[in-house]
Design a protein around this motif. Sequence first.
Motif, PDB file in Angstrom:
ATOM      1  N   SER A 255       0.839  -1.196   0.000  1.00  0.00           N
ATOM      2  CA  SER A 255       0.000   0.000   0.000  1.00  0.00           C
ATOM      3  C   SER A 255       0.873   1.243   0.000  1.00  0.00           C
ATOM      4  O   SER A 255       1.967   1.234   0.553  1.00  0.00           O
ATOM      5  CB  SER A 255      -0.888   0.021   1.241  1.00  0.00           C
ATOM      6  N   PRO A 256       0.390   2.340  -0.573  1.00  0.00           N
ATOM      7  CA  PRO A 256       1.180   3.566  -0.550  1.00  0.00           C
ATOM      8  C   PRO A 256       1.270   4.140   0.869  1.00  0.00           C
ATOM      9  O   PRO A 256       0.388   3.941   1.692  1.00  0.00           O
ATOM     10  CB  PRO A 256       0.422   4.511  -1.480  1.00  0.00           C
ATOM     11  N   CYS A 257       2.342   4.857   1.127  1.00  0.00           N
ATOM     12  CA  CYS A 257       2.576   5.488   2.427  1.00  0.00           C
ATOM     13  C   CYS A 257       1.496   6.542   2.675  1.00  0.00           C
ATOM     14  O   CYS A 257       1.151   7.309   1.778  1.00  0.00           O
ATOM     15  CB  CYS A 257       3.962   6.129   2.442  1.00  0.00           C
ATOM     16  N   ILE A 258       0.989   6.608   3.894  1.00  0.00           N
ATOM     17  CA  ILE A 258      -0.057   7.579   4.203  1.00  0.00           C
ATOM     18  C   ILE A 258       0.498   9.003   4.307  1.00  0.00           C
ATOM     19  O   ILE A 258      -0.249   9.958   4.204  1.00  0.00           O
ATOM     20  CB  ILE A 258      -0.806   7.209   5.499  1.00  0.00           C
ATOM     21  N   LYS A 259       1.807   9.137   4.487  1.00  0.00           N
ATOM     22  CA  LYS A 259       2.400  10.473   4.591  1.00  0.00           C
ATOM     23  C   LYS A 259       2.886  11.018   3.262  1.00  0.00           C
ATOM     24  O   LYS A 259       2.642  12.169   2.942  1.00  0.00           O
ATOM     25  CB  LYS A 259       3.561  10.464   5.588  1.00  0.00           C
ATOM     26  N   CYS A 260       3.612  10.182   2.498  1.00  0.00           N
ATOM     27  CA  CYS A 260       4.218  10.704   1.273  1.00  0.00           C
ATOM     28  C   CYS A 260       3.625  10.109   0.000  1.00  0.00           C
ATOM     29  O   CYS A 260       3.881  10.602  -1.088  1.00  0.00           O
ATOM     30  CB  CYS A 260       5.730  10.485   1.302  1.00  0.00           C
TER      31      CYS A 260
END
Length: 87
Positions: free
Chosen positions: A33-38
């Motif tokens: 999953s993609p990072c929630i911050k970047c």
Amino acid sequence: MPRSTRVELARLRSQRPLMLEDYKAKVENRAISPCIKCGKHEGDLCHLLRCFPTKPLQKSKLWKDPIGVARALGLATTQFDPGGAPS
């Protein structure tokens, strides 16, 4: 430090904690999953130490300053500290 924090730091050193998105994806047999911050699709230890603490950390800090890393990642540092987000 509480045992749970020492265990989590040991897992980080071996790159096998569920905090790492690439390890979690491997265990759950799914895509990263993609990072929630970047928003990047990295999930390795370098990305975790660069993106999640307020100040990026170096890998060597896991061995040299485990208490500092635990605080930066919001892990408990005293026996009755529940841990949580870094302040």
